[in-house]
Design a protein around this motif. Structure first.
Motif, PDB file in Angstrom:
ATOM      1  N   SER A 286      44.116  33.658  21.967  1.00  7.24           N
ATOM      2  CA  SER A 286      43.908  34.818  22.829  1.00  7.24           C
ATOM      3  C   SER A 286      44.539  36.065  22.225  1.00  7.24           C
ATOM      4  N   THR A 287      45.766  35.934  21.712  1.00  2.00           N
ATOM      5  CA  THR A 287      46.466  37.066  21.085  1.00  2.00           C
ATOM      6  C   THR A 287      45.704  37.559  19.863  1.00  2.00           C
ATOM      7  N   LYS A 288      45.227  36.603  19.055  1.00  2.00           N
ATOM      8  CA  LYS A 288      44.475  36.978  17.852  1.00  2.00           C
ATOM      9  C   LYS A 288      43.203  37.725  18.214  1.00  2.00           C
ATOM     10  N   ASN A 289      42.501  37.243  19.237  1.00  2.00           N
ATOM     11  CA  ASN A 289      41.248  37.890  19.655  1.00  2.00           C
ATOM     12  C   ASN A 289      41.495  39.297  20.179  1.00  2.00           C
ATOM     13  N   VAL A 290      42.558  39.438  20.998  1.00  2.00           N
ATOM     14  CA  VAL A 290      42.891  40.763  21.535  1.00  2.00           C
ATOM     15  C   VAL A 290      43.265  41.708  20.402  1.00  2.00           C
ATOM     16  N   PHE A 291      44.112  41.246  19.475  1.00  2.00           N
ATOM     17  CA  PHE A 291      44.571  42.088  18.371  1.00  2.00           C
ATOM     18  C   PHE A 291      43.411  42.469  17.451  1.00  2.00           C
ATOM     19  N   SER A 292      42.566  41.504  17.116  1.00  3.33           N
ATOM     20  CA  SER A 292      41.419  41.770  16.242  1.00  3.33           C
ATOM     21  C   SER A 292      40.459  42.755  16.896  1.00  3.33           C
ATOM     22  N   SER A 293      40.230  42.573  18.189  1.00  2.25           N
ATOM     23  CA  SER A 293      39.341  43.481  18.912  1.00  2.25           C
ATOM     24  C   SER A 293      39.924  44.894  18.952  1.00  2.25           C
ATOM     25  N   ALA A 294      41.244  44.986  19.204  1.00  2.00           N
ATOM     26  CA  ALA A 294      41.902  46.300  19.212  1.00  2.00           C
ATOM     27  C   ALA A 294      41.798  46.970  17.843  1.00  2.00           C
ATOM     28  N   LEU A 295      41.975  46.196  16.784  1.00  2.00           N
ATOM     29  CA  LEU A 295      41.857  46.738  15.429  1.00  2.00           C
ATOM     30  C   LEU A 295      40.461  47.295  15.177  1.00  2.00           C
ATOM     31  N   ARG A 296      39.446  46.558  15.593  1.00  2.00           N
ATOM     32  CA  ARG A 296      38.059  46.977  15.343  1.00  2.00           C
ATOM     33  C   ARG A 296      37.744  48.290  16.057  1.00  2.00           C
ATOM     34  N   PHE A 297      38.222  48.439  17.287  1.00  4.06           N
ATOM     35  CA  PHE A 297      37.995  49.693  18.007  1.00  4.06           C
ATOM     36  C   PHE A 297      38.890  50.805  17.471  1.00  4.06           C
ATOM     37  N   ALA A 298      40.108  50.468  17.060  1.00  3.11           N
ATOM     38  CA  ALA A 298      41.040  51.471  16.535  1.00  3.11           C
ATOM     39  C   ALA A 298      40.520  52.107  15.257  1.00  3.11           C
ATOM     40  N   MET A 299      39.770  51.332  14.457  1.00  4.85           N
ATOM     41  CA  MET A 299      39.255  51.838  13.179  1.00  4.85           C
ATOM     42  C   MET A 299      37.757  52.138  13.246  1.00  4.85           C
ATOM     43  N   SER A 300      37.232  52.175  14.464  1.00  4.01           N
ATOM     44  CA  SER A 300      35.821  52.537  14.713  1.00  4.01           C
ATOM     45  C   SER A 300      34.818  51.599  14.055  1.00  4.01           C
ATOM     46  N   ILE A 301      35.249  50.350  13.779  1.00  4.50           N
ATOM     47  CA  ILE A 301      34.282  49.349  13.323  1.00  4.50           C
ATOM     48  C   ILE A 301      33.345  49.037  14.482  1.00  4.50           C
ATOM     49  N   ASP A 302      33.936  48.866  15.674  1.00  4.01           N
ATOM     50  CA  ASP A 302      33.182  48.760  16.921  1.00  4.01           C
ATOM     51  C   ASP A 302      33.393  50.048  17.686  1.00  4.01           C
ATOM     52  N   THR A 303      32.345  50.565  18.286  1.00  6.34           N
ATOM     53  CA  THR A 303      32.466  51.820  19.035  1.00  6.34           C
ATOM     54  C   THR A 303      31.354  51.920  20.065  1.00  6.34           C
ATOM     55  N   LEU A 304      31.466  52.901  20.948  1.00  5.48           N
ATOM     56  CA  LEU A 304      30.437  53.158  21.953  1.00  5.48           C
ATOM     57  C   LEU A 304      29.602  54.342  21.472  1.00  5.48           C
ATOM     58  N   LYS A 305      28.476  54.052  20.863  1.00  2.00           N
ATOM     59  CA  LYS A 305      27.684  55.102  20.216  1.00  2.00           C
ATOM     60  C   LYS A 305      27.023  56.063  21.208  1.00  2.00           C
ATOM     61  N   ASN A 306      26.793  55.600  22.441  1.00  3.18           N
ATOM     62  CA  ASN A 306      26.084  56.436  23.415  1.00  3.18           C
ATOM     63  C   ASN A 306      27.014  57.359  24.188  1.00  3.18           C
ATOM     64  N   SER A 307      28.316  57.209  23.992  1.00  2.00           N
ATOM     65  CA  SER A 307      29.274  58.031  24.743  1.00  2.00           C
ATOM     66  C   SER A 307      30.437  58.423  23.837  1.00  2.00           C
ATOM     67  N   PRO A 308      30.284  59.497  23.062  1.00  7.60           N
ATOM     68  CA  PRO A 308      31.323  59.906  22.104  1.00  7.60           C
ATOM     69  C   PRO A 308      32.692  60.136  22.744  1.00  7.60           C
ATOM     70  N   GLU A 309      32.723  60.777  23.917  1.00  9.63           N
ATOM     71  CA  GLU A 309      34.008  61.060  24.563  1.00  9.63           C
ATOM     72  C   GLU A 309      34.714  59.774  24.964  1.00  9.63           C
ATOM     73  N   LEU A 310      33.956  58.848  25.571  1.00  9.86           N
ATOM     74  CA  LEU A 310      34.535  57.573  25.974  1.00  9.86           C
ATOM     75  C   LEU A 310      34.945  56.758  24.745  1.00  9.86           C
ATOM     76  N   ALA A 311      34.141  56.851  23.678  1.00 11.05           N
ATOM     77  CA  ALA A 311      34.466  56.142  22.436  1.00 11.05           C
ATOM     78  C   ALA A 311      35.784  56.647  21.860  1.00 11.05           C
ATOM     79  N   HIS A 312      36.001  57.966  21.925  1.00 16.74           N
ATOM     80  CA  HIS A 312      37.247  58.544  21.412  1.00 16.74           C
ATOM     81  C   HIS A 312      38.443  58.055  22.234  1.00 16.74           C
TER      82      HIS A 312
END
Length: 292
Positions: A31-57
């Motif tokens: 669970s910790t690994k999944n949370v940390f990996s997911s946070a990393l992906r969003f922190a470095m914009s690997i995963d993002t919300l393309k339809n909502s730039p403000e929310l993505a930021h």
């Protein structure tokens, strides 16, 4: 007989409890690994919300804060960062951020008020040393520096300032030995960025005190300290090239920044000592040949 039965039952219960604890621990670790990996992906914009730039930021900012918190407070995360799957996510993120930077610089989309990607790289400079992965950013930055500098000539003053601030973090990591870089790469980094930083200092000073962009005393001392440390790690011939460029700038343009006089004095002393040792060795060899 009864004792054996009780002993077996007790051992079975203990073993069952141990298995349950191990399973619970594995679930928590996963669970910790999944949370940390997911946070990393969003922190470095690997995963993002393309339809909502403000929310993505907002999501990226929150993810970066989460990563910093987990690195500081969670002992389990400090063990997780050594795993190859976590390192792979970070390396993917570094490549993604630098690719975005080059794309925006090339298309001149990186205006002074749109520093997100450079802020992301600054954030990486803060967290990567804790993960012992700063070397990945340093090597990537060295690889793309020539391309960045060609494009950066046409960028706004604010963008150039931000590039220098980020480069200062890279030079610091190399100069102070946080990251061990081959000699050729160290020399290349310094020779590429030194002229750019000096020209920028001249431009910023010419803007006067009314300009919103300034290379303040703290930034100048930080850059100077990093470059002095870095130049002292170079071979004598590379040092000579750097000092030659530095002195030409002083003579022709009157640009005294950065002050490399301390490193220059060390180089002069070492050069004289090396020359003296070489002459002594030549004299000794000549004497030995005459004796034979």
């Amino acid at each position: 007989m009864l004792f054996r039965v009780l002993h077996f039952a007790l051992c079975s219960k203990v073993k069952s409890n141990n298995i349950q604890e191990e399973a619970a621990s594995m679930d928590l670790s996963l669970s910790t690994k999944n949370v940390f990996s997911s946070a990393l992906r969003f922190a470095m914009s690997i995963d993002t919300l393309k339809n909502s730039p403000e929310l993505a930021h907002e999501l990226k900012t929150s993810a970066q804060e989460q990563v910093e918190f987990m690195l500081s407070e969670d002992d389990e995360v400090r063990l997780l960062v050594s795993r190859e799957e976590v390192k792979s996510v970070v390396r993917l993120g570094i490549s993604s951020v630098l690719s975005t930077l080059l794309d925006r610089l090339s298309s001149l989309l990186l205006l002074p008020e749109e520093f997100d990607v450079l802020n992301d790289i600054e954030w990486l400079c803060k967290v990567l040393p804790r993960m012992e992965l700063m070397k990945d950013l340093v090597f990537k930055w060295a690889d793309v520096s020539s391309e960045i500098l060609v494009i950066a000539q046409n960028c706004k003053l604010g963008v150039k300032m931000k590039l220098v601030e980020v480069t200062g973090k890279v030079l610091e990591a190399v100069g102070y030995g946080v990251v061990i870089v081959p000699c050729g790469s160290r020399a290349c980094l310094l020779k590429l960025w030194l002229p750019f930083i000096r020209r920028l200092k001249t431009l910023v000073d010419a803007e006067g005190s009314g300009s919103e962009y300034r290379m303040d005393e703290d930034l100048c001392e930080f850059l100077e300290g990093s470059m002095v440390s870095l130049v002292l790690t170079l071979p004598s011939n590379d040092q000579a090239e750097v000092f030659g460029e530095w002195m030409r700038g002083i003579a022709l343009e009157g640009v005294k920044f950065p002050d490399l006089s301390e490193a220059f004095e060390v180089w002069c002393y070492r050069s004289k000592s090396a020359k003296r040792r070489l002459l002594e060795k030549c004299d000794r060899l000549a004497s030995e040949n005459l004796a034979h």
